[in-house]
Write a protein that holds these residues in place. Structure first.
Motif: not given
Length: 325
Positions: A243-249
């Motif tokens: 969940s720590d990488v949500q919102g990333e591309a």
């Protein structure tokens, strides 16, 4: 395969939008082979029924013919879904320059519809297709996330907007989104027909017919060609990511650089053809060189692409020899 150890809960349901397209159908196939349930949403505007025809015999496969432009269709498709891979979009930089309103409707409104439907249906992870085109006129290589230039086409802008919505939906609503910036994906079932066909299937088709392929420019432009199996790996690893990488591309590529002339010579050798190309004008909106830094995806997603350009091009050439009529 770099995703053979990826595991999901046993009764997981996956929604693949654009699932009858090139990338989408390969994702459907991989997940079905792994034993999971797959729902495919496609309006067949660019996808082909023949790409998914073999899956209809599988009791774990469901097909919905419909468009992401319609929110109710998106909402229905997301019912009881655990993971979404949103591949539904119109590609092609030149076509987007000719049809900007259509790209706004499908690629921006459609993607937003899907994110909102996923949010309302409590989807665990929303992975979506972005593109290396978001780097625009940024000249430095390799391309690195966070160092982008001005976009050069409506298509690129739609992908940039999708990333902004992805970031917003993660931060504002807690929908776990991940954007995958594809770099020149190629592989089985990529359509060689039509004016807007991608370069590899277009060149293969020309060579198989002993025709001279047309280069847009002098052929010195280079690409980070990425075999489809690497893209499947990226999608599946994004779905199980923290969940720590949500919102990333993330850049999704192999990390190589091959010029179109080098590509042409490799295909000539593999197909045993002796044809000379025709050189035409450069295309408006095209990026001259493309090469990805994939360290962010390696570190944060565990992405470790197994197929370099040469391994992939041999496999896809064999596929086209067997499947192109």
């Amino acid at each position: 395969m770099g995703y053979k150890d990826v595991k999901f809960p046993e009764n997981s349901l996956f929604l693949i939008t654009g699932g009858a397209g090139f990338i989408g159908s390969n994702l459907c196939e991989a997940l079905l082979r792994m034993g999971y349930s797959v729902r495919c949403l496609d309006d067949l505007s660019t996808g082909k029924l023949e790409n998914i025809q073999p899956f209809f015999e599988n009791e774990n496969f469901e097909f919905i013919e419909g468009t992401i432009v319609d929110f109710n269709t998106c909402n229905t498709a997301c019912k009881d879904v655990d993971y979404v891979s949103n591949q539904a979009a119109w590609g092609s930089v030149p076509r987007s320059i000719e049809m900007p309103l259509k790209y706004e409707e499908i690629n921006i409104k459609g993607t937003l519809n899907m994110m909102e439907a996923a949010r309302q249906n409590n989807v665990k992870k929303f992975v979506y297709a972005s593109s290396s085109s978001v780097y625009g006129d940024e000249p430095n290589l390799p391309k690195k996330e966070g160092i982008e230039g001005n976009v050069l086409s409506p298509y690129a802008l739609t992908k940039k907007v999708a990333e902004e919505y992805g970031r917003l939906y993660s931060n504002l609503y807690g929908l776990e989104t991940i954007g995958l910036r594809y770099f020149n994906v190629f592989g089985r079932r990529q359509d060689p027909y039509g004016y807007y066909a991608a370069v590899i299937p277009k060149f293969v088709k020309a060579l198989l017919n002993d025709e001279a392929p047309i280069f847009n420019g002098d052929g010195s432009q280079s690409r980070d060609f990425t075999y489809i199996e690497n893209v499947i790996e990226a999608n599946l690893k994004a779905m199980i990511s923290s969940s720590d990488v949500q919102g990333e591309a993330f850049n999704i590529a192999y990390g190589g650089q091959v010029s179109l002339i080098e590509l042409f010579e490799e295909l000539k050798g593999l197909l045993n053809k002796d044809v000379s190309p025709i050189f035409g004008p450069e295309r408006v909106g095209d990026v001259k060189h493309s090469n990805a830094d994939i360290s962010k995806a390696q570190t944060m997603l565990g992405y470790n692409p197994s197929y370099d350009f040469y391994a992939g091009i041999r496999l896809v050439t064999d596929w086209y020899k067997s499947n192109l009529k």
